[in-house]
Scaffold this motif. Structure first.
Motif, short mmCIF file in Angstrom:
data_model
loop_
_atom_site.label_atom_id
_atom_site.label_comp_id
_atom_site.label_asym_id
_atom_site.label_seq_id
_atom_site.Cartn_x
_atom_site.Cartn_y
_atom_site.Cartn_z
N GLN A 194 0.84 -1.18 0.00
CA GLN A 194 0.00 0.00 0.00
C GLN A 194 0.88 1.24 0.00
OE1 GLN A 194 -3.00 0.21 3.06
NE2 GLN A 194 -4.16 1.73 1.89
N PRO A 195 1.03 1.88 -1.15
CA PRO A 195 1.81 3.12 -1.21
C PRO A 195 1.08 4.23 -0.45
CG PRO A 195 1.54 2.13 -3.39
CD PRO A 195 0.58 1.45 -2.48
N PRO A 196 1.79 5.25 -0.02
CA PRO A 196 1.15 6.35 0.72
C PRO A 196 0.06 7.01 -0.11
CG PRO A 196 3.43 6.86 0.14
CD PRO A 196 3.23 5.43 -0.15
N GLY A 197 -1.11 7.13 0.49
CA GLY A 197 -2.22 7.80 -0.17
C GLY A 197 -2.91 6.99 -1.26
N LYS A 198 -2.53 5.72 -1.39
CA LYS A 198 -3.12 4.88 -2.44
C LYS A 198 -3.74 3.62 -1.84
CE LYS A 198 0.07 6.41 -6.06
NZ LYS A 198 1.01 5.97 -7.13
N GLU A 199 -4.46 2.91 -2.67
CA GLU A 199 -5.09 1.68 -2.22
C GLU A 199 -4.07 0.54 -2.21
OE1 GLU A 199 -9.68 2.58 -3.15
OE2 GLU A 199 -8.83 0.65 -3.75
N ARG A 200 -4.39 -0.45 -1.41
CA ARG A 200 -3.54 -1.63 -1.34
C ARG A 200 -3.61 -2.39 -2.66
NH1 ARG A 200 -4.59 -4.72 3.97
NH2 ARG A 200 -6.57 -5.16 2.95
N GLU A 201 -2.47 -2.90 -3.11
CA GLU A 201 -2.41 -3.57 -4.40
C GLU A 201 -1.69 -4.91 -4.29
OE1 GLU A 201 -0.38 -0.75 -6.85
OE2 GLU A 201 1.59 -1.22 -6.03
N PHE A 202 -2.14 -5.84 -5.11
CA PHE A 202 -1.53 -7.17 -5.16
C PHE A 202 -0.18 -7.09 -5.86
CE2 PHE A 202 -1.34 -11.68 -5.44
CZ PHE A 202 -0.91 -12.02 -6.71
N VAL A 203 0.81 -7.79 -5.30
CA VAL A 203 2.15 -7.83 -5.89
C VAL A 203 2.42 -9.21 -6.49
CG1 VAL A 203 4.61 -7.76 -5.38
CG2 VAL A 203 3.07 -6.07 -4.36
N GLY A 204 2.17 -10.25 -5.71
CA GLY A 204 2.41 -11.60 -6.19
C GLY A 204 2.06 -12.61 -5.12
N GLU A 205 2.16 -13.89 -5.46
CA GLU A 205 1.83 -14.93 -4.49
C GLU A 205 2.59 -16.21 -4.82
OE1 GLU A 205 -2.40 -15.60 -4.80
OE2 GLU A 205 -2.24 -16.56 -6.75
N ILE A 206 2.60 -17.10 -3.84
CA ILE A 206 3.24 -18.39 -4.00
C ILE A 206 2.34 -19.47 -3.41
CG2 ILE A 206 4.51 -18.17 -1.80
CD1 ILE A 206 6.86 -19.65 -3.17
N ARG A 207 2.23 -20.57 -4.12
CA ARG A 207 1.50 -21.70 -3.57
C ARG A 207 2.48 -22.46 -2.69
NH1 ARG A 207 -3.24 -25.51 -5.99
NH2 ARG A 207 -3.49 -26.74 -4.07
N TRP A 208 2.13 -22.58 -1.41
CA TRP A 208 3.09 -23.09 -0.44
C TRP A 208 3.57 -24.50 -0.78
CZ3 TRP A 208 5.77 -20.54 3.02
CH2 TRP A 208 6.51 -21.26 3.95
N SER A 209 2.66 -25.34 -1.22
CA SER A 209 3.02 -26.75 -1.43
C SER A 209 3.95 -26.96 -2.62
CB SER A 209 1.75 -27.58 -1.61
OG SER A 209 1.01 -27.10 -2.73
N THR A 210 3.78 -26.15 -3.67
CA THR A 210 4.55 -26.39 -4.90
C THR A 210 5.65 -25.37 -5.14
OG1 THR A 210 3.05 -25.06 -6.23
CG2 THR A 210 2.50 -27.40 -5.97
N GLY A 211 5.52 -24.20 -4.53
CA GLY A 211 6.49 -23.13 -4.77
C GLY A 211 6.23 -22.36 -6.06
N ILE A 212 5.13 -22.65 -6.73
CA ILE A 212 4.82 -21.94 -7.97
C ILE A 212 4.37 -20.52 -7.62
CG2 ILE A 212 3.26 -21.86 -9.94
CD1 ILE A 212 3.23 -24.91 -9.89
N THR A 213 4.90 -19.58 -8.37
CA THR A 213 4.64 -18.17 -8.10
C THR A 213 3.93 -17.48 -9.26
OG1 THR A 213 6.82 -17.59 -8.96
CG2 THR A 213 6.65 -17.94 -6.60
N SER A 214 3.31 -16.37 -8.95
CA SER A 214 2.73 -15.49 -9.97
C SER A 214 2.89 -14.06 -9.50
CB SER A 214 1.27 -15.83 -10.24
OG SER A 214 0.49 -15.61 -9.09
N TYR A 215 2.97 -13.13 -10.45
CA TYR A 215 3.23 -11.73 -10.14
C TYR A 215 2.34 -10.82 -10.98
CZ TYR A 215 7.56 -13.84 -8.44
OH TYR A 215 8.48 -14.63 -7.80
N VAL A 216 2.11 -9.63 -10.45
CA VAL A 216 1.47 -8.61 -11.26
C VAL A 216 2.49 -8.16 -12.30
CG1 VAL A 216 2.18 -6.71 -9.75
CG2 VAL A 216 0.08 -6.51 -11.12
N ASP A 217 2.02 -7.80 -13.48
CA ASP A 217 2.93 -7.50 -14.59
C ASP A 217 3.94 -6.40 -14.25
OD1 ASP A 217 0.55 -8.04 -17.34
OD2 ASP A 217 1.78 -9.41 -16.17
N SER A 218 3.53 -5.42 -13.47
CA SER A 218 4.39 -4.26 -13.22
C SER A 218 5.65 -4.58 -12.43
CB SER A 218 3.59 -3.18 -12.49
OG SER A 218 3.11 -3.65 -11.25
#
Length: 118
Positions: A38-62
């Motif tokens: 959450q940047p100052p003065g802005k809404e919270r935004e998704f960055v990325g995630e990981i599936r704990w069991s497999t370690g597979i990740t995904s990210y926002v394009d930016s």
């Protein structure tokens, strides 16, 4: 499950930084752990995630190619490595969790502040 993000601080632009997210409590093997910010003065935004069991990740394009998520199962800890920090990375970073059957993140912990100086 309880989650605690740490590792933030005042960092110079262009430097790398690795944030940690310590997880504890009931088993979360069927979960996704994510990073939001959450940047100052802005809404919270998704960055990325990981599936704990497999370690597979995904990210926002930016952030692709500059943000990397990984986990250490033995330490029950997830990490967010940020390369080449920029001023727009200044934010409070959070690491929530969701079960794979849920579409939204339901468990949130305290965030950690990252401030990038030029």
């Amino acid at each position: 499950v309880q989650l605690q993000a740490s590792g933030g601080g005042l960092v110079r632009a262009g430097s790398p930084l690795t944030l940690s997210c310590a997880a504890s409590g009931r088993t979360f093997s069927g979960s996704f752990l994510g990073w939001f910010r959450q940047p100052p003065g802005k809404e919270r935004e998704f960055v990325g995630e990981i599936r704990w069991s497999t370690g597979i990740t995904s990210y926002v394009d930016s952030v692709k190619g500059r943000f990397f998520i990984f986990r250490d199962k033995d330490k029950s800890t997830m990490y967010l490595q940020i390369d080449n920090l920029a001023s727009e990375d200044t934010a409070v970073y959070y690491c929530p969790a969701r079960h794979f059957s849920q579409s939204s993140y339901a468990v949130w912990g305290q965030g950690t502040q990252v401030t990038v100086s030029s």
